[in-house]
Design an enzyme around this catalytic site. Structure first.
Site, PDB file in Angstrom:
ATOM      1  N   CYS A  33       0.812  -1.309  -0.068  1.00  0.00           N
ATOM      2  CA  CYS A  33      -0.020  -0.087  -0.203  1.00  0.00           C
ATOM      3  C   CYS A  33       0.821   1.235   0.101  1.00  0.00           C
ATOM      4  CB  CYS A  33      -0.762  -0.061   0.988  1.00  0.00           C
ATOM      5  SG  CYS A  33      -0.112   0.208   2.763  1.00  0.00           S
ATOM      6  N   CYS A 103      -2.701  -2.632   8.855  1.00  0.00           N
ATOM      7  CA  CYS A 103      -2.493  -1.283   9.420  1.00  0.00           C
ATOM      8  C   CYS A 103      -2.054  -1.357  10.670  1.00  0.00           C
ATOM      9  CB  CYS A 103      -3.627  -0.184   8.947  1.00  0.00           C
ATOM     10  SG  CYS A 103      -4.307  -0.261   7.555  1.00  0.00           S
TER      11      CYS A 103
HETATM   12 FE1  FES Z   1      -1.595   0.149   4.232  1.00  0.00          FE
HETATM   13 FE2  FES Z   1      -3.501   1.174   5.819  1.00  0.00          FE
HETATM   14  S1  FES Z   1      -3.666   0.755   3.576  1.00  0.00           S
HETATM   15  S2  FES Z   1      -1.196   0.911   6.457  1.00  0.00           S
END
Ligand code: FES
Length: 148
Positions: A33, A103
């Site tokens: 991400c 996360c």
């Molecule tokens: Fe990767 Fe939240 S989407 S840390």
């Protein structure tokens, strides 16, 4: 989708910023991400975390998990801070959607990375602390490669 606590910590993050000359600082990221989290710890001579700050370049859930993680480790001993797992972080936020679990892993790893830095600087070993990963998905990516 998000609990009130997540929204609260996202909109009003606690302990955001940095510490000059920290006892330990750790940065972790997630290559998938692209989010990055950095934790700063100020630890006194008795091994108590006196101050903690974070900087997160990432999604809202990453901001919320870093914020609550700072509250969970502040005032704790190094050993107790080590017990602040991503599960504890999620529980403290009254839950996270499944796609956002990673996360909270980032928060756990950022604390571990900062503790690792502290231990290295002091030349000590902290029981149960393993060398942190720089990318929390390293293992998963290895698995992905093998299965293709
Ligand atoms: Fe990767 Fe939240 S989407 S840390």
């Amino acid at each position: 989708m998000y609990t009130k606590k997540v929204m609260d910590h996202f909109s009003n993050p606690r302990n955001m910023g940095e510490i000059e000359n920290p006892s330990g600082v750790g940065t972790v990221g997630n290559a998938k991400c692209g989010d990055i989290m950095r934790m700063y710890l100020d630890i006194d001579e008795n091994g108590i975390i006196q101050d903690v700050k974070f900087k997160t370049f990432g999604c809202g859930a990453a901001v919320a998990t870093s914020s609550i993680a700072t509250e969970l480790v502040k005032g704790k001993t190094v050993e107790d801070a080590l017990k602040v797992t991503n599960k504890a972080v999620m529980e403290a936020l009254d839950g996270l959607p499944p796609v956002k679990v990673h996360c909270s892993l980032l928060a756990e790893e950022a604390i571990h990375a900062a503790l690792w830095d502290y231990a290295e600087k002091k030349g000590i070993q902290i029981d149960g602390l393993e060398k942190p990963k720089s990318d929390i998905h390293e293992e998963e990516e290895e698995r992905d490669k093998i299965s293709y």
